[in-house]
Scaffold this motif. Structure first.
Motif, PDB file in Angstrom:
ATOM      1  N   HIS A 164      27.526  34.967   7.150  1.00 29.98           N
ATOM      2  CA  HIS A 164      28.568  33.804   7.145  1.00 29.98           C
ATOM      3  C   HIS A 164      29.130  33.497   6.701  1.00 29.98           C
ATOM      4  CE1 HIS A 164      31.764  30.951   8.308  1.00 29.98           C
ATOM      5  NE2 HIS A 164      30.743  29.793   8.363  1.00 29.98           N
ATOM      6  N   LEU A 165      27.725  32.456   5.156  1.00 30.29           N
ATOM      7  CA  LEU A 165      27.897  32.261   3.993  1.00 30.29           C
ATOM      8  C   LEU A 165      28.509  33.026   3.267  1.00 30.29           C
ATOM      9  CD1 LEU A 165      25.333  29.684   4.390  1.00 30.29           C
ATOM     10  CD2 LEU A 165      27.647  29.195   5.268  1.00 30.29           C
ATOM     11  N   TYR A 166      27.779  34.016   2.780  1.00 21.68           N
ATOM     12  CA  TYR A 166      28.227  35.121   2.132  1.00 21.68           C
ATOM     13  C   TYR A 166      28.956  35.647   2.061  1.00 21.68           C
ATOM     14  CZ  TYR A 166      28.215  39.420  -0.303  1.00 21.68           C
ATOM     15  OH  TYR A 166      27.992  40.950  -1.389  1.00 21.68           O
ATOM     16  N   LEU A 167      29.928  35.979   2.950  1.00 22.12           N
ATOM     17  CA  LEU A 167      31.828  36.489   3.497  1.00 22.12           C
ATOM     18  C   LEU A 167      32.688  35.023   3.005  1.00 22.12           C
ATOM     19  CD1 LEU A 167      31.305  38.848   6.287  1.00 22.12           C
ATOM     20  CD2 LEU A 167      31.307  38.754   4.413  1.00 22.12           C
ATOM     21  N   ARG A 168      31.960  34.305   3.724  1.00 26.70           N
ATOM     22  CA  ARG A 168      33.034  33.024   3.573  1.00 26.70           C
ATOM     23  C   ARG A 168      32.884  32.559   1.999  1.00 26.70           C
ATOM     24  NH1 ARG A 168      34.302  27.900   6.917  1.00 26.70           N
ATOM     25  NH2 ARG A 168      35.720  26.865   5.414  1.00 26.70           N
ATOM     26  N   TYR A 169      32.158  32.647   1.112  1.00 21.47           N
ATOM     27  CA  TYR A 169      31.680  31.986  -0.162  1.00 21.47           C
ATOM     28  C   TYR A 169      31.503  32.923  -1.203  1.00 21.47           C
ATOM     29  CZ  TYR A 169      31.665  27.809   2.155  1.00 21.47           C
ATOM     30  OH  TYR A 169      32.402  26.461   3.521  1.00 21.47           O
ATOM     31  N   ARG A 170      30.576  34.990  -1.444  1.00 23.51           N
ATOM     32  CA  ARG A 170      30.807  35.324  -2.123  1.00 23.51           C
ATOM     33  C   ARG A 170      30.022  34.651  -3.488  1.00 23.51           C
ATOM     34  NH1 ARG A 170      32.383  40.030  -0.303  1.00 23.51           N
ATOM     35  NH2 ARG A 170      34.407  39.550   1.186  1.00 23.51           N
ATOM     36  N   GLY A 171      29.913  33.635  -3.334  1.00 18.85           N
ATOM     37  CA  GLY A 171      28.789  33.146  -4.794  1.00 18.85           C
ATOM     38  C   GLY A 171      27.538  32.835  -3.662  1.00 18.85           C
ATOM     39  N   ARG A 172      26.592  33.006  -4.761  1.00 17.50           N
ATOM     40  CA  ARG A 172      25.412  32.480  -4.252  1.00 17.50           C
ATOM     41  C   ARG A 172      25.184  30.910  -4.519  1.00 17.50           C
ATOM     42  NH1 ARG A 172      20.640  34.904  -3.099  1.00 17.50           N
ATOM     43  NH2 ARG A 172      18.491  33.380  -3.567  1.00 17.50           N
ATOM     44  N   VAL A 173      25.590  30.280  -5.762  1.00 17.02           N
ATOM     45  CA  VAL A 173      25.682  29.296  -5.817  1.00 17.02           C
ATOM     46  C   VAL A 173      25.769  28.313  -4.856  1.00 17.02           C
ATOM     47  CG1 VAL A 173      25.643  27.611  -7.887  1.00 17.02           C
ATOM     48  CG2 VAL A 173      25.159  29.673  -8.223  1.00 17.02           C
ATOM     49  N   GLU A 174      27.354  29.097  -4.896  1.00 19.39           N
ATOM     50  CA  GLU A 174      28.124  28.251  -3.606  1.00 19.39           C
ATOM     51  C   GLU A 174      27.667  27.884  -2.859  1.00 19.39           C
ATOM     52  OE1 GLU A 174      33.218  27.137  -2.382  1.00 19.39           O
ATOM     53  OE2 GLU A 174      32.265  28.161  -4.066  1.00 19.39           O
TER      54      GLU A 174
END
Length: 72
Positions: A16-26
């Motif tokens: 979910h976090l990967y798909l939603r924010y795409r950036g590792r830092v964010e």
């Protein structure tokens, strides 16, 4: 050894976090700020949101059925 439900929730949260924010830092910042640093918590929130959306669909369908039966 972790149990299966925790592993599934963790994977859901990570995806979910990967798909939603795409950036590792964010996504790491959001994970720390919003989910107390645990992917499991992100998975639980996602699962709860899915169940709430399903509940809304069911309530609307029941109300539409009742209105249809009353007015026909």
């Amino acid at each position: 050894m972790r149990n299966l439900s925790e592993a599934i929730l963790e994977r859901m949260g990570r995806l979910h976090l990967y798909l939603r924010y795409r950036g590792r830092v964010e996504s790491e910042q959001v994970l720390q700020r919003k989910y107390e640093g645990q992917y499991r918590n992100a998975g639980l929130v996602l699962l709860f949101d899915l169940f709430m959306a399903l509940a809304v669909v069911v309530v609307v369908a029941v109300l539409a059925g009742v209105i249809y039966l009353v007015t026909s």
